[in-house]
Design an enzyme around this catalytic site. Structure first.
Site, PDB file in Angstrom:
ATOM      1  CB  SER A  10      19.525  43.299 -71.118  1.00  0.00           C
ATOM      2  OG  SER A  10      18.841  43.064 -69.899  1.00  0.00           O
ATOM      3  CD  GLU A  12      19.384  51.277 -65.940  1.00  0.00           C
ATOM      4  OE1 GLU A  12      18.289  50.686 -65.856  1.00  0.00           O
ATOM      5  OE2 GLU A  12      19.858  51.972 -65.008  1.00  0.00           O
ATOM      6  CG  ASP A 103      12.392  58.530 -58.692  1.00  0.00           C
ATOM      7  OD1 ASP A 103      11.448  57.856 -58.220  1.00  0.00           O
ATOM      8  OD2 ASP A 103      13.518  58.056 -58.929  1.00  0.00           O
ATOM      9  CG  PHE A 210      23.389  54.366 -56.141  1.00  0.00           C
ATOM     10  CD1 PHE A 210      23.195  55.714 -56.356  1.00  0.00           C
ATOM     11  CD2 PHE A 210      24.379  53.725 -56.871  1.00  0.00           C
ATOM     12  CE1 PHE A 210      23.963  56.433 -57.254  1.00  0.00           C
ATOM     13  CE2 PHE A 210      25.161  54.420 -57.782  1.00  0.00           C
ATOM     14  CZ  PHE A 210      24.953  55.772 -57.975  1.00  0.00           C
ATOM     15  CG  HIS A 260      18.479  44.905 -67.012  1.00  0.00           C
ATOM     16  ND1 HIS A 260      18.535  45.149 -68.363  1.00  0.00           N
ATOM     17  CD2 HIS A 260      18.426  46.134 -66.414  1.00  0.00           C
ATOM     18  CE1 HIS A 260      18.507  46.453 -68.587  1.00  0.00           C
ATOM     19  NE2 HIS A 260      18.456  47.079 -67.421  1.00  0.00           N
TER      20      HIS A 260
END
Length: 278
Positions: A10, A12, A103, A210, A260
């Site tokens: 999958s 994102e 967040d 990140f 993912h």
């Protein structure tokens, strides 16, 4: 082969903020569709800051006839807002969600009526029954705001028991962290699939930023090699493909139910990794 694993792959995306970005994303979607993913997901900004663009992007991706799951965050939202959004999703035929605490953006006052992801999952189930397949987040290296690993495990179990169908992990580069996390939560009664989140390496500066923000550890041996490449983006991308392909093989060989990919709205890095796995 990836296809032999029950949840497959999958991808994102994040909502583009320009028309050029939207057009590019359609091409990225089409390139990744050729790998027969199980679903796509679309992120949700801090405090719901991209809520409208999330839905727009979900519908853009769904035009290809594939399941697309919007992220849903409880931070900054009250129950009425969430109830309306869930109704909107149902009306449009969306049946999968990624439920997150989210967040809190700086300068924002309250956190909303729901404070944690387990409360959001419970709310979704109360409002919509079993209409949605719900994915939640998992943190093999511990959520950056958790006081310790043991309490983070308890928080994860709470989310699953509230009604989650599967979990997607934060990205990581140490397969042992994933396997240990899975072993521990299985011992606590968690049976849902736990899908590893995979971050392709294409830019060291962005990756370091990140990773510092989300608590993902870049092993020293990877960090040092990436630093040595300096501004040689091609060398970084080639090395990143090799490292992440090896990680994916370890995960799949060890029983991970799928992969993912955090695409950052790019197809090529993911495709290169999948070519290596095939």
């Amino acid at each position: 082969m990836v296809a032999s694993h029950p949840l497959g792959i999958s991808f994102e995306f994040f909502p583009p903020n320009t028309e050029v970005g939207r057009e590019k994303l359609t091409g990225v979607r089409d390139a990744l569709l050729e790998r027969n993913p199980r679903f796509f997901s679309v992120t949700y900004g801090a405090g719901g800051s991209t809520q409208g663009r999330t839905l727009s992007t979900v519908n853009q991706i769904r035009e290809a006839g594939i399941t697309t799951a919007p992220h849903l965050s409880c931070i900054g939202s009250d129950k009425d807002e969430l109830r309306d959004l869930l109704a909107q999703y149902r009306e449009q035929g969306i049946d999968s969600l990624v439920a997150l605490r989210g967040d809190q953006p700086s300068g924002m006052g309250g956190v909303g009526e729901l404070r944690y992801a387990n409360e959001l999952v419970e709310f979704i189930r109360t409002e919509t029954g079993n209409h949605f397949e719900i994915a939640v987040a998992a943190y093999p290296e511990t959520h950056p705001q958790a006081p310790n690993f043991e309490q983070d495990l308890e928080n994860f179990v709470r989310k699953v028991k509230a009604g989650a169908n599967l979990a997607i992990t934060q990205y990581f580069f140490n397969a042992d962290a994933y396997f240990y996390f899975v072993e521990r939560v299985r011992a606590l009664g968690v049976e849902v699939p736990i899908v590893p989140g995979i971050m392709p390496i294409t830019n060291y500066t962005k990756l370091a930023r990140f990773s510092d923000a989300c608590g993902a550890e870049i092993p020293r041996w990877i960090r040092k090699q990436l630093e040595a490449y300096g501004d040689d983006n091609q060398a970084i991308a080639d090395y990143g493909t090799e490292v992440i392909s090896h990680l994916c093989r370890q995960l799949l060989d060890g029983g991970a139910p799928g992969l993912h990919f955090y695409t950052l709205n790019q197809a090529t890095p993911c495709l290169r990794i999948l070519d290596n796995l095939d």
